[in-house]
Design an enzyme around this catalytic site. Sequence first.
Site, PDB file in Angstrom:
ATOM      1  CG  ASP A  19      12.345 -48.183  13.011  1.00 15.12           C
ATOM      2  OD1 ASP A  19      11.258 -48.424  12.450  1.00 15.12           O
ATOM      3  OD2 ASP A  19      13.082 -49.060  13.469  1.00 15.12           O
ATOM      4  CE1 TYR A 197      11.205 -51.000   2.940  1.00 12.31           C
ATOM      5  CE2 TYR A 197       9.086 -52.109   2.732  1.00 12.31           C
ATOM      6  CZ  TYR A 197       9.958 -51.308   3.454  1.00 12.31           C
ATOM      7  OH  TYR A 197       9.575 -50.829   4.673  1.00 12.31           O
ATOM      8  CD  GLN A 248       8.820 -36.641   9.108  1.00 11.27           C
ATOM      9  OE1 GLN A 248       8.339 -35.887   9.952  1.00 11.27           O
ATOM     10  NE2 GLN A 248       9.119 -37.893   9.390  1.00 11.27           N
ATOM     11  N   GLY A 265       6.341 -49.535   4.386  1.00 12.22           N
ATOM     12  CA  GLY A 265       6.615 -49.401   5.804  1.00 12.22           C
ATOM     13  C   GLY A 265       5.440 -48.824   6.573  1.00 12.22           C
ATOM     14  CD  GLU A 266       4.556 -47.960  12.463  1.00  9.20           C
ATOM     15  OE1 GLU A 266       4.339 -47.194  13.421  1.00  9.20           O
ATOM     16  OE2 GLU A 266       5.088 -49.081  12.599  1.00  9.20           O
ATOM     17  CG  ASP A 267       6.230 -41.636   8.455  1.00  6.81           C
ATOM     18  OD1 ASP A 267       5.522 -41.110   9.338  1.00  6.81           O
ATOM     19  OD2 ASP A 267       6.759 -40.989   7.533  1.00  6.81           O
ATOM     20  CB  SER A 268       5.096 -43.827   3.533  1.00  8.58           C
ATOM     21  OG  SER A 268       5.299 -45.213   3.370  1.00  8.58           O
TER      22      SER A 268
END
Length: 360
Positions: A19, A197, A248, A265-268
Amino acid sequence: MKTHRLWDIFCTVIDNHGDLGVCWRLTRQLLAHGQSVRLWVDDASALNWMAPEAHALPDLQVLPWADASQNEALTHLKPAEVWIEAFGCTLPEAFVAHFVERAVATRQQQPAWINLEYLSAEDWVPRMHCLPSPVMSGPAKGWTKTFFYPGFTEGTGGLLRETDLLQRQQRFDRAAWRQQHAPGLAPDGLLISLFCYEPAALPQLLSQLVSTPHHLLVTPGRPLAAVQPTLASMPVHPSWSALPYTDQNGFDEMLWACDLNFVRGEDSLVRALWAGQPFIWHIYPQDDNAHHAKLEAFLDWMQAPESLRKAHRVWNGVEAGEWPALKAETLHIWNQNTQTKRHQLSGQTDLVTQLIKFMG
């Protein structure tokens, strides 16, 4: 000419800093658009490696979440024109009450209050994007929030993308990066990054890599913690190395340099799409398996070939089966698929541009 505004972004670090990663990219891009940002976060320690420049940037304040409940701290703050609660985090009631009272006293309009939601390719996202939601209780009763949904299609909020992203990638020295991080890589060897994960098929992947010229780059934290016990039980190890934490931009460069990226996840996921290399996404697991439908919706949007769908399902433990062999022709098909979707996305308006446009 863009209107300069002050944005309050609220972020809680639930786990793995994902997040915070999204909120930091959002912050960086707002600053690049000439905006000012106050980033409120309950644990900013990851910024030490994720964004070592954070505390020195003009027009930016990184503030502890706890201060948003301290009247003494709030008294000295200028009201922001925009509040963003990222991923459904709830703004501190003291913060809301303080600025509601100030808005009433000065007869100012409420700030634009945006709930920045999680990314999904599910078909309900365009219907929900930008819907208003009245605040029914608490100090801001009578005010309105807006639900802002990132997405992969027109009619959604789009994806985070820096204006100079493609130019940076074109200037990137891929050969030099690979030589530095895998100097012994054979000409026919794949360079593979692992950011995950605890995937169900990880033992299968590691066993398959033993008899190949490929080299695995393992990122720190949960990926390394997942790999080490599996390797301990293997009589022969694949070629691999552990990477340090990086900012980043460094993470982006790793994705650009590798022939196959495992992301989570989302960002990667978004960064893997922009990188344009084949990738496997480890979706954030949910207790009720709601992530299964979310994964299938993404694969449908990707128009993923069957081999890529199978790999995702096995990697995520959605179905049992053998991890597919990483053959050259398979990776070529996956690469073409990613390139097609990357080109499609590059023609859409990015999320920050849409947020600024939404403000008028």
